[in-house]
Design a protein around this motif. Structure first.
Motif, PDB file in Angstrom:
ATOM      1  N   PRO A 122     -62.276  14.050  -7.313  1.00  0.00           N
ATOM      2  CA  PRO A 122     -62.780  14.154  -6.142  1.00  0.00           C
ATOM      3  C   PRO A 122     -62.340  14.311  -4.858  1.00  0.00           C
ATOM      4  O   PRO A 122     -62.899  14.958  -3.805  1.00  0.00           O
ATOM      5  N   THR A 123     -60.923  13.579  -4.721  1.00  0.00           N
ATOM      6  CA  THR A 123     -60.160  13.982  -3.496  1.00  0.00           C
ATOM      7  C   THR A 123     -59.762  15.329  -3.496  1.00  0.00           C
ATOM      8  O   THR A 123     -59.615  15.981  -2.467  1.00  0.00           O
ATOM      9  N   GLU A 124     -59.427  16.035  -4.791  1.00  0.00           N
ATOM     10  CA  GLU A 124     -58.985  17.487  -4.658  1.00  0.00           C
ATOM     11  C   GLU A 124     -60.141  18.179  -4.193  1.00  0.00           C
ATOM     12  O   GLU A 124     -60.186  19.148  -3.422  1.00  0.00           O
ATOM     13  N   ALA A 125     -61.475  17.961  -4.503  1.00  0.00           N
ATOM     14  CA  ALA A 125     -62.711  18.792  -4.105  1.00  0.00           C
ATOM     15  C   ALA A 125     -62.783  18.368  -2.573  1.00  0.00           C
ATOM     16  O   ALA A 125     -63.311  19.446  -1.906  1.00  0.00           O
ATOM     17  N   ALA A 126     -62.698  17.246  -2.225  1.00  0.00           N
ATOM     18  CA  ALA A 126     -62.880  17.229  -0.827  1.00  0.00           C
ATOM     19  C   ALA A 126     -61.858  17.708  -0.025  1.00  0.00           C
ATOM     20  O   ALA A 126     -62.272  18.323   1.334  1.00  0.00           O
ATOM     21  N   ALA A 127     -60.627  17.820  -0.413  1.00  0.00           N
ATOM     22  CA  ALA A 127     -59.636  18.555   0.403  1.00  0.00           C
ATOM     23  C   ALA A 127     -60.024  19.953   0.484  1.00  0.00           C
ATOM     24  O   ALA A 127     -59.666  20.762   1.707  1.00  0.00           O
ATOM     25  N   ILE A 128     -60.613  20.655  -0.676  1.00  0.00           N
ATOM     26  CA  ILE A 128     -60.846  21.956  -0.715  1.00  0.00           C
ATOM     27  C   ILE A 128     -62.005  22.067   0.123  1.00  0.00           C
ATOM     28  O   ILE A 128     -61.966  23.175   1.064  1.00  0.00           O
ATOM     29  N   VAL A 178     -66.793  17.885  11.129  1.00  0.00           N
ATOM     30  CA  VAL A 178     -66.713  16.582  11.263  1.00  0.00           C
ATOM     31  C   VAL A 178     -67.157  15.846  10.038  1.00  0.00           C
ATOM     32  O   VAL A 178     -66.859  14.996   9.521  1.00  0.00           O
ATOM     33  N   ASN A 179     -68.503  16.274   9.630  1.00  0.00           N
ATOM     34  CA  ASN A 179     -69.017  15.845   8.379  1.00  0.00           C
ATOM     35  C   ASN A 179     -68.461  15.980   7.159  1.00  0.00           C
ATOM     36  O   ASN A 179     -68.190  15.124   6.356  1.00  0.00           O
ATOM     37  N   ALA A 234     -64.581  13.504   3.234  1.00  0.00           N
ATOM     38  CA  ALA A 234     -63.321  13.579   2.757  1.00  0.00           C
ATOM     39  C   ALA A 234     -62.910  11.927   2.713  1.00  0.00           C
ATOM     40  O   ALA A 234     -62.133  11.697   1.629  1.00  0.00           O
ATOM     41  N   LEU A 235     -63.174  11.264   3.740  1.00  0.00           N
ATOM     42  CA  LEU A 235     -62.664   9.779   3.802  1.00  0.00           C
ATOM     43  C   LEU A 235     -63.554   9.228   2.624  1.00  0.00           C
ATOM     44  O   LEU A 235     -63.060   8.328   2.175  1.00  0.00           O
ATOM     45  N   VAL A 236     -64.635   9.562   2.544  1.00  0.00           N
ATOM     46  CA  VAL A 236     -65.296   8.702   1.465  1.00  0.00           C
ATOM     47  C   VAL A 236     -64.828   9.219  -0.111  1.00  0.00           C
ATOM     48  O   VAL A 236     -64.842   8.355  -0.737  1.00  0.00           O
ATOM     49  N   GLY A 276     -55.331  10.802  11.538  1.00  0.00           N
ATOM     50  CA  GLY A 276     -55.955  12.012  12.049  1.00  0.00           C
ATOM     51  C   GLY A 276     -57.262  12.381  11.400  1.00  0.00           C
ATOM     52  O   GLY A 276     -58.382  12.646  12.282  1.00  0.00           O
ATOM     53  N   LEU A 277     -57.443  12.185  10.128  1.00  0.00           N
ATOM     54  CA  LEU A 277     -58.833  12.302   9.421  1.00  0.00           C
ATOM     55  C   LEU A 277     -59.899  11.274  10.047  1.00  0.00           C
ATOM     56  O   LEU A 277     -60.897  11.796  10.384  1.00  0.00           O
TER      57      LEU A 277
END
Length: 169
Positions: free
Chosen positions: A3-9, A29-30, A35-37, A44-45
């Motif tokens: 999930p973190t890799e997908a959020a980064a992409i 922003v969304n 990405a935080l979730v 910065g994020l």
């Protein structure tokens, strides 16, 4: 893919689309909130994700590069060729995810880049093909299939070369 890799992409894609004028700042922003979730977290994020819709149009330009840098992601300068390529790849991933039809995808690429960006030249040609289908022996499904193949090629970057594939015969 985690999930973190997908959020980064997704965040990288939103940043590229924003810097090329494809999406509004609030969508970037969304993506920062998502990405935080998903588990990404940098100062910065957090600041970027805290922007209101009203603030986004004014603050994303300053906050997004820092947030991306902290995550090891790339900020593409507004209007840069690298940004155009990244945005085209992001649109390809959106089409493959069902957020755009093949026709909408080629139209947006053609409208934004014309026949000038070698990476997307074949997509611009396919957009032209949609306009002349009634005079040709091809069907919408055949053009859609070729657009999908081009979208897969773009989305597979960096393991696939930038040259367009040859049309099926």
């Amino acid at each position: 893919m985690t999930p973190t890799e997908a959020a980064a992409i997704a965040l990288q894609d939103h940043a590229a689309l924003w810097s090329m004028g494809e999406i509004r700042a609030s969508e970037a922003v969304n993506a920062a909130c998502d990405a935080l979730v998903a588990g990404l977290d940098t100062p910065g994020l957090r600041i970027l994700a805290a922007c209101t819709r009203a603030e986004a149009d004014y603050d994303v330009h300053d906050l997004l590069p820092t947030a991306l840098d902290e995550l090891g992601l790339t900020f593409y300068p507004v209007g840069s060729e690298a940004g155009q390529k990244a945005a085209a790849r992001a649109l390809a991933r959106r089409m493959l995810a069902g957020e755009l039809t093949p026709r909408e995808f080629t139209f947006r690429i053609h409208q934004r880049h014309g026949h000038e960006l070698p990476l997307t030249e074949r997509l611009a040609e396919l957009d032209d093909e949609y306009d002349i289908l009634e005079y040709r022996d091809r069907t919408v499904d055949q053009v859609d299939a070729e657009v999908t193949a081009e979208a897969r090629r773009l989305a597979a970057h960096p393991t696939v070369p930038d040259e367009p594939t040859d049309p099926p015969r």
